[in-house]
Each structure stands twice: as C-alpha cells, then as structure tokens.
Design a protein around this motif. Structure first.
Motif, PDB file in Angstrom:
ATOM      1  N   ALA A 228       7.116   2.725  -2.817  1.00 29.92           N
ATOM      2  CA  ALA A 228       7.951   1.718  -2.154  1.00 29.92           C
ATOM      3  C   ALA A 228       7.466   1.358  -0.743  1.00 29.92           C
ATOM      4  O   ALA A 228       7.384   0.165  -0.407  1.00 29.92           O
ATOM      5  CB  ALA A 228       9.409   2.177  -2.131  1.00 29.92           C
ATOM      6  N   PRO A 229       7.129   2.331   0.116  1.00 37.80           N
ATOM      7  CA  PRO A 229       6.643   1.956   1.458  1.00 37.80           C
ATOM      8  C   PRO A 229       5.324   1.181   1.417  1.00 37.80           C
ATOM      9  O   PRO A 229       5.104   0.311   2.268  1.00 37.80           O
ATOM     10  CB  PRO A 229       6.461   3.311   2.157  1.00 37.80           C
ATOM     11  N   ILE A 230       4.474   1.488   0.444  1.00 36.70           N
ATOM     12  CA  ILE A 230       3.211   0.749   0.325  1.00 36.70           C
ATOM     13  C   ILE A 230       3.497  -0.698  -0.045  1.00 36.70           C
ATOM     14  O   ILE A 230       2.958  -1.641   0.551  1.00 36.70           O
ATOM     15  CB  ILE A 230       2.291   1.404  -0.724  1.00 36.70           C
ATOM     16  N   PHE A 231       4.368  -0.887  -1.043  1.00 32.80           N
ATOM     17  CA  PHE A 231       4.703  -2.246  -1.469  1.00 32.80           C
ATOM     18  C   PHE A 231       5.359  -3.030  -0.328  1.00 32.80           C
ATOM     19  O   PHE A 231       5.072  -4.220  -0.129  1.00 32.80           O
ATOM     20  CB  PHE A 231       5.649  -2.203  -2.671  1.00 32.80           C
ATOM     21  N   GLU A 232       6.219  -2.375   0.420  1.00 37.25           N
ATOM     22  CA  GLU A 232       6.902  -3.042   1.533  1.00 37.25           C
ATOM     23  C   GLU A 232       5.915  -3.433   2.623  1.00 37.25           C
ATOM     24  O   GLU A 232       6.005  -4.529   3.203  1.00 37.25           O
ATOM     25  CB  GLU A 232       7.985  -2.127   2.098  1.00 37.25           C
ATOM     26  N   ALA A 233       4.963  -2.548   2.901  1.00 38.40           N
ATOM     27  CA  ALA A 233       3.947  -2.845   3.913  1.00 38.40           C
ATOM     28  C   ALA A 233       3.097  -4.042   3.501  1.00 38.40           C
ATOM     29  O   ALA A 233       2.762  -4.902   4.332  1.00 38.40           O
ATOM     30  CB  ALA A 233       3.069  -1.615   4.147  1.00 38.40           C
ATOM     31  N   ILE A 234       2.746  -4.113   2.231  1.00 41.21           N
ATOM     32  CA  ILE A 234       1.949  -5.241   1.726  1.00 41.21           C
ATOM     33  C   ILE A 234       2.758  -6.540   1.825  1.00 41.21           C
ATOM     34  O   ILE A 234       2.242  -7.583   2.263  1.00 41.21           O
ATOM     35  CB  ILE A 234       1.517  -4.971   0.269  1.00 41.21           C
ATOM     36  N   LYS A 235       4.014  -6.479   1.437  1.00 38.56           N
ATOM     37  CA  LYS A 235       4.883  -7.664   1.494  1.00 38.56           C
ATOM     38  C   LYS A 235       5.032  -8.161   2.928  1.00 38.56           C
ATOM     39  O   LYS A 235       4.903  -9.368   3.203  1.00 38.56           O
ATOM     40  CB  LYS A 235       6.242  -7.318   0.899  1.00 38.56           C
ATOM     41  N   ASN A 236       5.302  -7.239   3.855  1.00 40.54           N
ATOM     42  CA  ASN A 236       5.507  -7.630   5.251  1.00 40.54           C
ATOM     43  C   ASN A 236       4.230  -8.173   5.888  1.00 40.54           C
ATOM     44  O   ASN A 236       4.259  -9.167   6.630  1.00 40.54           O
ATOM     45  CB  ASN A 236       6.024  -6.434   6.059  1.00 40.54           C
ATOM     46  N   ALA A 237       3.102  -7.528   5.617  1.00 40.22           N
ATOM     47  CA  ALA A 237       1.836  -7.985   6.189  1.00 40.22           C
ATOM     48  C   ALA A 237       1.476  -9.375   5.677  1.00 40.22           C
ATOM     49  O   ALA A 237       0.955 -10.211   6.432  1.00 40.22           O
ATOM     50  CB  ALA A 237       0.724  -6.990   5.861  1.00 40.22           C
TER      51      ALA A 237
END
Length: 376
Positions: A228-237
């Motif tokens: 989840a944190p990886i996916f969120e980081a990709i989405k935000n970036a």
C-alpha cells in the motif's frame, strides 16, 4: 513439471510420501490473493512478468485472478502465455531483440515494445503505427538489491531524443523504467517518475502511459513488504510530476507476485562433523538465486514424520547435491542443532526464479510440483 493432487500443506505431503527429491509446493490461493492485492491496490494496469515463474499453473491462476496483460521477454514466453490466454495483451519489454524475434512478436500480436537505443527502434519500423513504443529510462539511483541500469536503459539526454523519434515515427509514445530488484526505497519510484515527466517535457511529447516497472518484491530474508505505501507513493508522485493530463500507469511485477505462492522442501542428505550440511538441491536448482540475493532466512526443519525441529539454531555451511564444488550457498543457513539426516528443510517465499533458473545439472532439481491448500 506437472502439478498433482492437492495436499493440505507441505508437511502433510512430506509425512505421507517422504520424497527423496526436492519438492516445490504451490498454493493457488496465496498466488491469487497477491494478484488481487495488486489489481485492487495499484493505481493502473497490472501486468505479470512471466520470467519470474512461467509454469502453466501459475499463468492460469494469474489469469483467473483478473490479469489480462503479460510482460514477455522472448518469443518462447509469448507462446507460453498464448497457450493459457490466447487473447491476452503482450508487452515485449526486453529492449534488445533480433530482427527475427521482432517478426515473431508481430505474428503473436505483441502490442507494446520498449527501446533504449536508436538501433533498436529501427528494428521496429515496420510495426503497425498504433503500436506502443516505450522509451526505457535508466538513472544512477541506489535503493534496490541489484540494478538493471548497466545493461538496459537510456540516460536522460539520449532518452529525450529517442522519445522524439518514437513520436515522429507515429508510434504511441510511452516511458518505462525499472527501480531495480527488491527496491526498498520509495523515493526511487518518485525520482524516476519526476525524471520521466521532465523527459517528456523536454521532448515536447505527451506520453500515453508510464510503466513503473517491478521491484515491489517479496524478500527471502524477511516478510513481503507492505504494498500500500508503495502504491500510494507512485500515485502521489505521478500527480505531482504530471499535474495536467497525466499518463496512465502500469506496472510489471514478477517476483512480488510469484514468490509467496511457493515453498521449497529440500532433504538433508548428510551432516558432516565439520558442521556442513548437504541438501538435495542447491545453486544449480531451485536455490540458484541464493548466489546473488540476500541470505536465505525464512526456513524451518521438520523430521520425516512431520515434527518441527526446535533445537537451538546453529549456522551451517550448506552444499548442494551436485559433484561441482561451486554448488555451495554463499552464506551459512541456520538449522536446529537436533537436525538429522533425512530431515526436510522448508524454504518459504521461493516462487520466483526457482523454476526459471533450475538446470537439472547432474540429474538433480525439483521433482513434480505439488499443489497445496495452505503453505503453513
């Protein structure tokens, strides 16, 4: 290698059959659960990198879990996918190909290719102009177990010119990158995404899609990372780097999907007075990656009767079964001090590359794959 009947778990099979060959245990439920985590959590299209584990049962279960697109590295992998999913979308993201391989890919209706050099782009000139061509970017960024930048990918300056050329030829332009195997640093994805946006702006090209690669990996030395944190980081970036008209995202996990669905059981062939242990599999078999990855720590030892050995652990040098003295794990493994010849050592998280890299050298290697309801 064919899957047989379903067993409750690996220990049930070991206790009943007492196999003398190494055995890979496959849990379809574990595989489908991981796929569902990706499909429901990643903010874009999930593709599966076939190289990680091309077994027909793996591909069939991945299809059943909702994946319709596959990352293939060769015509052989294309054919494997076509047998399981005749209408699946194929992405040919090995950026170095022979002219003959390009011709084979066209026959199998590959819809997306990556390139990292103008010489490779020339090989694609005769493809239909609605084909996606993705420029592969490589940056000098640390944060993964090992990197692909020395082999694949164009530097930023070359990638700009390459992206311009892709657009001028009329292909659907995209950008792809890979953060490296088992990337533990979320900042790597962010830096690549921002660099991709800058590349597209310099080239004056709107990219259709951005492929953020794999690297989400399961770790053999510890538990699988929280996705989840990886996916969120990709989405935000992506939102920050492309504030207007962002490209569609896709990823190409292989190891992260396949790893947790398999456990390997190796039999103890011999214990030496020196403390060394000989197993019936090693670096020419399902443990091939042990030479290059972190030490194997997710293991347990059981007796032929299925009882777990619980003695104090000691580090033992570990040899494989072949006659080659190089067949030795680079790091000792921790085994209970009550381990006996004939016991089984079970390695968890072994589904990626264990089948792909196994050679059957000297006649050794995993026997028939066994299907289990649960791995524990």
């Amino acid at each position: 290698m064919h899957a047989s009947k379903h067993w409750a778990n690996p220990v049930t099979h070991l206790r009943k059959v007492k196999p003398d060959q190494p055995v890979l245990y496959f849990c379809p439920e574990a595989l489908q659960n991981t796929v569902c985590d990706f499909v429901s959590g990643f903010p874009g299209l999930v593709t599966y990198a076939v190289k990680a584990n091309p077994h027909s049962a793996v591909l069939a279960n991945i299809c059943a879990a909702g994946v319709t697109t596959f990352d293939v590295a060769s015509p052989v992998e294309m054919a494997l996918v076509r047998k399981q999913a005749p209408h699946a979308a194929l992405h040919y993201n090995n950026p170095v190909r022979s002219v003959e391989e390009v011709a084979d890919a066209r026959k199998m209706n590959v819809c997306s290719y990556s390139v990292d050099a103008s010489s490779e782009l020339k090989k694609l000139n005769d493809l239909p102009k609605d084909t996606e061509v993705s420029v592969r970017l490589a940056l000098p960024i640390e944060g993964a177990a090992y990197h692909f930048g020395d082999k694949f990918g164009a530097c930023s300056e070359d990638a700009v010119e390459l992206l311009k050329a892709v657009a001028e030829l009329g292909f659907a332009p995209s950008i792809c990158f890979h953060p490296g195997t088992q990337c533990a640093d979320l900042e790597v994805w962010s830096r690549y995404i921002h660099a991709s946006a800058e590349l597209a702006r310099f080239a004056g090209v709107r990219i259709e899609r951005l492929n953020v690669g794999g690297g989400f990996a399961s770790h053999r030395g510890g538990t699988a990372p929280d996705l989840a944190p990886i996916f969120e980081a990709i989405k935000n970036a992506t939102a920050q780097a492309f504030p207007e008209d962002p490209p569609k995202l896709l990823c190409e996990p292989g190891r992260a999907i396949a790893s947790e669905a398999f456990t390997l059981a190796c039999r103890v062939k011999a214990l030496r007075d020196s403390g060394a242990v000989f197993l019936n599999d090693g670096i020419y078999g399902a443990l091939a990656e042990a030479r290059d990855m972190e030490p194997l720590k997710r293991l347990k030892t059981v007796s032929p009767g299925g009882q777990q050995r619980r003695g104090k652990t000691i580090l033992r040098k570990c040899f494989g079964p072949t006659c080659d003295s190089l067949d030795c794990l680079p790091e000792p493994i921790a085994l209970p001090n009550d381990t006996e010849e004939g016991d089984y050592v079970l390695f968890s998280g072994i589904g990626a590359y264990s089948l792909s890299l196994s050679t059957n050298f000297n006649g050794y290697g995993p026997g028939a794959m066994q299907t289990v309801t649960k791995l524990a």
